[in-house]
Scaffold this motif. Structure first.
Motif, PDB file in Angstrom:
ATOM      1  N   SER A 242      66.262 -37.794 -76.365  1.00 44.22           N
ATOM      2  CA  SER A 242      67.319 -37.017 -76.920  1.00 44.22           C
ATOM      3  C   SER A 242      67.107 -35.759 -77.542  1.00 44.22           C
ATOM      4  O   SER A 242      67.742 -34.747 -77.391  1.00 44.22           O
ATOM      5  N   HIS A 243      65.645 -35.693 -77.796  1.00 46.08           N
ATOM      6  CA  HIS A 243      65.370 -34.149 -78.329  1.00 46.08           C
ATOM      7  C   HIS A 243      65.324 -33.360 -77.221  1.00 46.08           C
ATOM      8  O   HIS A 243      65.739 -31.748 -77.329  1.00 46.08           O
ATOM      9  N   LEU A 244      64.961 -33.592 -75.963  1.00 46.74           N
ATOM     10  CA  LEU A 244      64.936 -32.655 -74.901  1.00 46.74           C
ATOM     11  C   LEU A 244      66.466 -32.327 -74.498  1.00 46.74           C
ATOM     12  O   LEU A 244      66.761 -31.275 -74.175  1.00 46.74           O
ATOM     13  N   LEU A 245      67.203 -33.320 -74.573  1.00 45.91           N
ATOM     14  CA  LEU A 245      68.755 -33.172 -74.289  1.00 45.91           C
ATOM     15  C   LEU A 245      69.287 -31.937 -75.465  1.00 45.91           C
ATOM     16  O   LEU A 245      70.027 -31.095 -75.011  1.00 45.91           O
TER      17      LEU A 245
ATOM     18  N   PHE B 112      65.983 -37.297 -68.414  1.00 41.05           N
ATOM     19  CA  PHE B 112      64.584 -37.032 -69.128  1.00 41.05           C
ATOM     20  C   PHE B 112      63.993 -38.286 -69.628  1.00 41.05           C
ATOM     21  O   PHE B 112      62.744 -38.545 -69.480  1.00 41.05           O
ATOM     22  N   HIS B 113      64.833 -39.347 -69.862  1.00 39.59           N
ATOM     23  CA  HIS B 113      64.218 -40.784 -70.135  1.00 39.59           C
ATOM     24  C   HIS B 113      63.323 -41.335 -69.034  1.00 39.59           C
ATOM     25  O   HIS B 113      62.153 -41.842 -69.168  1.00 39.59           O
ATOM     26  N   ARG B 114      63.785 -41.434 -67.951  1.00 40.98           N
ATOM     27  CA  ARG B 114      63.260 -41.951 -66.714  1.00 40.98           C
ATOM     28  C   ARG B 114      61.871 -41.152 -66.457  1.00 40.98           C
ATOM     29  O   ARG B 114      60.993 -41.644 -66.052  1.00 40.98           O
TER      30      ARG B 114
ATOM     31  N   LEU C 113      58.029 -29.122 -75.332  1.00 41.25           N
ATOM     32  CA  LEU C 113      57.266 -29.741 -74.076  1.00 41.25           C
ATOM     33  C   LEU C 113      55.984 -29.836 -74.647  1.00 41.25           C
ATOM     34  O   LEU C 113      55.437 -30.947 -74.417  1.00 41.25           O
ATOM     35  N   LYS C 114      55.327 -29.183 -75.390  1.00 40.14           N
ATOM     36  CA  LYS C 114      53.963 -29.400 -76.118  1.00 40.14           C
ATOM     37  C   LYS C 114      54.080 -30.568 -76.882  1.00 40.14           C
ATOM     38  O   LYS C 114      52.996 -31.347 -76.814  1.00 40.14           O
TER      39      LYS C 114
ATOM     40  N   GLY D  58      70.695 -26.482 -76.779  1.00 37.82           N
ATOM     41  CA  GLY D  58      70.640 -25.293 -77.541  1.00 37.82           C
ATOM     42  C   GLY D  58      70.185 -23.955 -76.930  1.00 37.82           C
ATOM     43  O   GLY D  58      70.786 -22.857 -77.028  1.00 37.82           O
ATOM     44  N   ILE D  59      69.585 -24.284 -75.588  1.00 40.37           N
ATOM     45  CA  ILE D  59      69.061 -22.858 -74.785  1.00 40.37           C
ATOM     46  C   ILE D  59      70.307 -22.471 -73.959  1.00 40.37           C
ATOM     47  O   ILE D  59      70.457 -21.196 -73.773  1.00 40.37           O
TER      48      ILE D  59
END
Length: 213
Positions: A159-162, A135-137, A189-190, A167-168
């Protein structure tokens, strides 16, 4: 000179990972592993050490042929921002299409880790760090190319995306509803200016979107 093994290691690890993925580490018995792999207990443990050793090899096999394959493929085929969105899109579609609601073997492993197995926890944590690095890259490259504008610090965004992914994955095990999973991912994403999720494409996801499953 060592005697050659009388089985296909890929097939055995495929079968073992399926058994562990379905039931989890603790609930998967030696009998389950013997039944799924077609090998005797002595053959299994001679080749892989013990149940824990077999589990770690099965987890590695799962990661190499699912998560790592997806990351490698998307990094070659999509733009930095698109690859993050498509990663989540594939996760949702595959979760909806799984009738057994197995979730993610890595996330399931994280939920099963105990405080007295530091080595196992480190293995899971290292793989989680690889996902966050993906995600970071993507975020760094998307910002550098102008594909997205910086909104929050990149480390925090990754970190938020992870956390969203974990969670999902858990939600999908208990409530595999397309609208629920879509609604959990879309705001993340938004917030970061990433592309919106594309419409569902698999029959299971389409049916779930229409409220048929």
């Amino acid at each position: 000179m060592a005697r050659p093994r009388g089985f296909d290691e890929h097939e055995v690890l495929e079968a073992a990972s399926a058994a562990f993925w379905s039931k989890g580490y603790e609930a998967t018995s030696t009998r389950d592993l013997v039944k799924s792999t077609g090998l005797t207990q002595p053959s299994l443990y001679n080749a892989f050490g013990d149940k824990r050793g077999l589990y770690l090899r099965a987890l590695e096999h799962y990661l190499e042929h699912s998560l790592r394959e997806r990351i490698h493929r998307l990094e070659k085929a999509a733009s930095p921002a698109q690859r993050i969105t498509l990663f989540f899109h594939e996760v949702i579609e595959r979760a909806i299409a799984d009738p057994d609601r197995r979730g993610c073997m890595l996330v399931n492993s994280a939920l099963e880790t105990s405080s007295d197995d530091e080595a196992f926890r480190e293995t899971v944590a290292a793989e989680m760090a690889e996902i966050r690095a993906f995600f970071h890259r993507g975020l760094v490259a998307a910002e550098q190319s102008g594909e997205i504008a910086p909104v929050v610090p990149t480390n925090d965004a990754a970190s938020h995306l992870l956390a969203t992914l974990i969670g999902i994955r858990v939600l999908a095990r208990v409530t595999p509803q397309y609208e629920l999973l879509y609604g959990a991912v879309s705001p993340a994403l938004k917030l970061l200016g990433l592309p919106a999720l594309p419409p569902p494409t698999t029959p299971s996801a389409l049916a779930a979107q229409d409220g048929h499953v």
